[in-house]
Design an enzyme around this catalytic site. Structure first.
Site, mmCIF file in Angstrom:
data_model
loop_
_atom_site.group_PDB
_atom_site.id
_atom_site.type_symbol
_atom_site.label_atom_id
_atom_site.label_comp_id
_atom_site.label_asym_id
_atom_site.label_seq_id
_atom_site.Cartn_x
_atom_site.Cartn_y
_atom_site.Cartn_z
ATOM 1 N N CYS A 141 0.822 -1.233 0.000
ATOM 2 C CA CYS A 141 0.000 0.000 0.000
ATOM 3 C C CYS A 141 0.847 1.270 0.000
ATOM 4 O O CYS A 141 0.333 2.364 -0.229
ATOM 5 C CB CYS A 141 -0.945 0.014 1.183
ATOM 6 S SG CYS A 141 -2.112 -1.345 1.135
ATOM 7 N N HIS A 199 -3.281 7.160 3.322
ATOM 8 C CA HIS A 199 -3.675 5.858 2.777
ATOM 9 C C HIS A 199 -5.006 5.474 3.410
ATOM 10 O O HIS A 199 -5.224 5.677 4.609
ATOM 11 C CB HIS A 199 -2.593 4.831 3.104
ATOM 12 C CG HIS A 199 -2.999 3.437 2.757
ATOM 13 N ND1 HIS A 199 -3.537 3.119 1.534
ATOM 14 C CD2 HIS A 199 -2.971 2.274 3.481
ATOM 15 C CE1 HIS A 199 -3.814 1.828 1.500
ATOM 16 N NE2 HIS A 199 -3.481 1.297 2.677
ATOM 17 N N ASN A 209 -10.102 -0.065 0.453
ATOM 18 C CA ASN A 209 -8.643 0.038 0.380
ATOM 19 C C ASN A 209 -8.173 -0.415 -1.001
ATOM 20 O O ASN A 209 -8.193 -1.608 -1.307
ATOM 21 C CB ASN A 209 -8.032 -0.828 1.485
ATOM 22 C CG ASN A 209 -6.514 -0.770 1.511
ATOM 23 O OD1 ASN A 209 -5.891 -0.169 0.628
ATOM 24 N ND2 ASN A 209 -5.909 -1.395 2.502
HETATM 25 N N1 ACO Z 1 -18.037 -9.499 8.965
HETATM 26 C C1 ACO Z 1 -18.443 -9.950 10.154
HETATM 27 N N2 ACO Z 1 -17.598 -10.358 11.118
HETATM 28 C C2 ACO Z 1 -16.281 -10.312 10.833
HETATM 29 C C3 ACO Z 1 -15.804 -9.850 9.596
HETATM 30 C C4 ACO Z 1 -16.728 -9.454 8.638
HETATM 31 N N3 ACO Z 1 -16.362 -9.013 7.429
HETATM 32 N N4 ACO Z 1 -14.451 -9.915 9.609
HETATM 33 C C5 ACO Z 1 -14.097 -10.389 10.797
HETATM 34 N N5 ACO Z 1 -15.194 -10.641 11.557
HETATM 35 C C6 ACO Z 1 -15.257 -11.183 12.903
HETATM 36 C C7 ACO Z 1 -14.067 -12.044 13.217
HETATM 37 O O1 ACO Z 1 -14.300 -13.377 12.815
HETATM 38 C C8 ACO Z 1 -13.986 -11.907 14.712
HETATM 39 O O2 ACO Z 1 -14.956 -12.762 15.275
HETATM 40 P P1 ACO Z 1 -14.660 -13.555 16.637
HETATM 41 O O3 ACO Z 1 -14.399 -12.494 17.657
HETATM 42 O O4 ACO Z 1 -15.918 -14.340 16.860
HETATM 43 O O5 ACO Z 1 -13.463 -14.396 16.355
HETATM 44 C C9 ACO Z 1 -14.445 -10.495 14.947
HETATM 45 O O6 ACO Z 1 -15.200 -10.117 13.808
HETATM 46 C C10 ACO Z 1 -13.286 -9.523 15.117
HETATM 47 O O7 ACO Z 1 -13.890 -8.313 15.455
HETATM 48 P P2 ACO Z 1 -13.050 -7.133 16.051
HETATM 49 O O8 ACO Z 1 -11.945 -7.648 16.911
HETATM 50 O O9 ACO Z 1 -13.979 -6.179 16.704
HETATM 51 O O10 ACO Z 1 -12.460 -6.512 14.745
HETATM 52 P P3 ACO Z 1 -11.573 -5.225 14.679
HETATM 53 O O11 ACO Z 1 -12.224 -4.121 15.409
HETATM 54 O O12 ACO Z 1 -10.154 -5.555 15.015
HETATM 55 O O13 ACO Z 1 -11.643 -4.867 13.145
HETATM 56 C C11 ACO Z 1 -10.299 -4.877 11.169
HETATM 57 C C12 ACO Z 1 -11.054 -5.728 12.215
HETATM 58 C C13 ACO Z 1 -11.297 -4.002 10.450
HETATM 59 C C14 ACO Z 1 -9.653 -5.826 10.171
HETATM 60 C C15 ACO Z 1 -9.221 -4.008 11.847
HETATM 61 O O14 ACO Z 1 -8.428 -4.786 12.698
HETATM 62 C C16 ACO Z 1 -8.320 -3.306 10.852
HETATM 63 O O15 ACO Z 1 -8.744 -2.422 10.151
HETATM 64 N N6 ACO Z 1 -7.010 -3.647 10.793
HETATM 65 C C17 ACO Z 1 -6.058 -3.035 9.892
HETATM 66 C C18 ACO Z 1 -6.514 -3.043 8.443
HETATM 67 C C19 ACO Z 1 -5.514 -3.602 7.511
HETATM 68 O O16 ACO Z 1 -4.566 -4.204 7.919
HETATM 69 N N7 ACO Z 1 -5.725 -3.463 6.229
HETATM 70 C C20 ACO Z 1 -4.876 -3.993 5.230
HETATM 71 C C21 ACO Z 1 -3.484 -3.476 5.257
HETATM 72 S S1 ACO Z 1 -3.044 -2.599 3.907
HETATM 73 C C22 ACO Z 1 -2.019 -3.467 2.842
HETATM 74 O O17 ACO Z 1 -0.909 -3.152 2.687
HETATM 75 C C23 ACO Z 1 -2.518 -4.662 2.086
#
Ligand code: ACO
Length: 363
Positions: free
Chosen positions: A111, A249, A279
Site C-alpha cells: 500500500c 492511505h 482500500n
Molecule cells: N463481517 C463480520 N464479522 C467479521 C468480519 C466481517 N467481514 N471480519 C471479521 N469478523 C469477525 C471475526 O471473525 C472476529 O470474530 P470472533 O471475535 O468471533 O473471532 C471479529 O469479527 C473480530 O472483530 P473485532 O476484533 O472487533 O475486529 P476489529 O475491530 O479488530 O476490526 C479490522 C477488524 C477491520 C480488520 C481491523 O483490525 C483493521 O482495520 N485492521 C487493519 C486493516 C488492515 O490491515 N488493512 C490492510 C493493510 S493494507 C495493505 O498493505 C494490504
C-alpha cells in the site's frame, strides 16, 4: 536547486460497484459490521487488468498537465497486483500511451507503493536523471483475494490514480519524505502462493491464502504513520498546525481518525474516500488527491502531508507543497471499455476457485 512539481493528476475507477449488502449475499457479514469497523460502504471491482486502469489514469494525468505523451521521460508504476511481472507494467502503460522515450520502472511496497514511487521520482528529477515523470498507483486486488475469507476480502477494492511530476526551480512538490519498514512484522499481513515461491500445482496456484492480524497491523499502522508524518514535517520545518490537507492511505477510517487524533489534526483537514472505494492499496493516495482537486478543495500553495502503511509492514509519509495551478489544463478522451457484468458476477469465478480449494483442503 531542482524540485518536482505535481502538474497533472488523474484517476480511473472501474464502474462495477460491490456494496456491503452485496457482500452479505456471499459471506457471513453485514453492512453494519463492515461500516462500523472500517467506514467502508462499497468498493469497485475491475473488469480490466491493473495495467489498463493505470494507462487510463496516466493519460488523464498527462492531459491535466497539458503535456504530449512524448514529453514524459519516466513512468513509475506502483502496485502489488501487476498484471505481469515480466515484462513490467510501466512498459505496458508506455506502449498504450504511444510514448517512445520514457524509462519504465515498477515498484512494490504494497500500500506504500505510490508513496515510495513519488519519493523516488522526485529524487530522480532532483538528481537531473529525469524531467517529466508519471507516477502511478494501480491495483486489481479483487483478482487475488480469498473471497471466502471475510476477515480480508471486505477490506479491498480496485482502482488507479496517477500524477505527473515536472522539474521546476520553485520550491514545490515533495519537499521531504520519511520511508521505512517493520520487517519483523512482515508475517502479520502475507499471502502464500503468490510469487516465485508459489506451489505451481494448478489447483493450489489458483487459490491464494491470506495471513492477516488486523489488530496488530492497526497498532503498527497508526504508530508508523504518526512517526513518519512527524518526521517528514520536522525535516521540512513545518508545524502540524500549518498543514492544510492530510491525504492518508485509506485502509480503514478508524486508523485515519486515530492518526489525526494523535497528531491533533481536525478531520475536516483529512481527505476521505475509503467509504466509496475501500482500500485500493497503492491507488488510495493518488485517487484521493485527484478527487479533492476535482472538488476544488485544494488551494494554490497548500501544504499537504501523505502518510501510508502497507504489507511489509512498510510505512512512510511525504510532505509536499502544492504549486500555483489547481485546475487541469485539458482532459483526455480516454475511457475504459464498457463493463457488461455486475460486481458480483465479476467475482463469481474467483469465489468458485476459493470454494473449490476449501473442498480439496478439507477432503
Ligand atoms: N463481517 C463480520 N464479522 C467479521 C468480519 C466481517 N467481514 N471480519 C471479521 N469478523 C469477525 C471475526 O471473525 C472476529 O470474530 P470472533 O471475535 O468471533 O473471532 C471479529 O469479527 C473480530 O472483530 P473485532 O476484533 O472487533 O475486529 P476489529 O475491530 O479488530 O476490526 C479490522 C477488524 C477491520 C480488520 C481491523 O483490525 C483493521 O482495520 N485492521 C487493519 C486493516 C488492515 O490491515 N488493512 C490492510 C493493510 S493494507 C495493505 O498493505 C494490504
Amino acid at each position: 536547486m531542482r524540485y518536482a512539481e505535481i502538474t497533472g493528476w488523474g484517476k480511473c475507477m472501474p464502474p462495477a460497484t460491490l456494496t456491503n449488502d452485496d457482500l452479505s449475499t456471499i459471506m457471513d457479514t453485514s453492512d453494519e459490521w463492515i461500516f462500523s469497523r472500517t467506514g467502508m460502504k462499497e468498493r469497485r471491482i475491475s473488469h480490466v487488468n491493473a495495467d489498463e486502469l493505470a494507462y487510463v489514469a496516466a493519460a488523464r494525468a498527462i492531459a491535466a498537465a497539458g503535456l504530449e505523451v512524448n514529453d514524459i521521460d519516466g513512468i513509475l508504476f506502483g502496485s502489488m497486483t501487476p498484471t505481469t511481472l515480466m515484462p513490467n507494467c510501466s512498459s505496458y502503460v508506455q506502449k498504450r500511451l504511444g510514448n517512445k522515450v520514457a524509462a519504465c520502472m515498477d515498484l512494490n511496497s504494497a500500500c506504500c507503493s505510490f508513496l515510495y514511487a513519488i519519493s523516488t521520482a522526485t529524487s530522480l528529477i532532483q538528481a537531473g536523471v529525469m524531467n517529466k515523470v508519471v507516477v502511478i498507483g494501480a491495483e486489481k486486488l479483487s483478482w487475488f483475494l480469498d473471497w471466502t475469507n471475510r476477515n480480508v476480502s471486505v477490506l479491498f477494492g480496485d482502482g488507479a490514480g496517477a500524477v505527473v511530476l515536472e522539474a521546476t526551480s520553485e520550491p514545490v512538490g515533495v519537499l521531504s519524505s520519511k520511508l521505512g519498514c517493520y520487517g519483523d512484522m512482515r508475517d502479520t499481513l502475507a499471502t502464500d502462493n503468490f510469487g516465485s515461491g508459489a506451489n505451481r500445482g494448478l489447483d493450489s496456484y489458483a487459490h491464494i491464502s491470506w495471513e492477516f492480524d488486523g489488530q496488530e497491523i492497526f497498532k503498527r499502522a497508526t504508530r508508523g504513520m504518526v512517526l513518519a508524518t512527524q518526521g517528514a514535517l520536522a525535516d521540512a520545518n513545518v508545524d502540524v498546525e500549518e498543514v492544510d490537507w492530510v491525504i492518508p492511505h485509506q485502509a480503514n477510517r478508524r486508523i485515519i481518525e486515530a492518526v489525526a487524533k494523535r497528531m491533533n489534526i481536525d478531520m475536516d483537514r483529512v481527505a476521505i474516500t475509503v467509504d466509496r472505494y475501500a482500500n485500493t492499496s497503492a491507488a488510495t493516495i493518488p485517487v484521493t488527491l485527484t478527487e479533492i482537486l476535482e472538488q476544488k478543495r485544494i488551494q494554490p500553495y497548500d501544504k499537504i502531508v501523505m502518510p501510508a502503511f502497507g504489507a511489509g509492514l512498510t510505512w512512510g509519509a511525504a510532505y509536499l507543497r502544492w504549486g500555483a495551478r489547481v485546475e487541469p489544463i485539458a482532459e483526455a478522451a480516454v475511457e475504459l471499455p464498457p463493463c457488461d457484468k455486475t460486481a458480483l458476477e465479476l467475482i463469481e469465478p474467483l469465489l468458485e476457485i476459493n470454494r473449490r480449494h476449501k473442498v480439496v483442503v478439507s477432503a
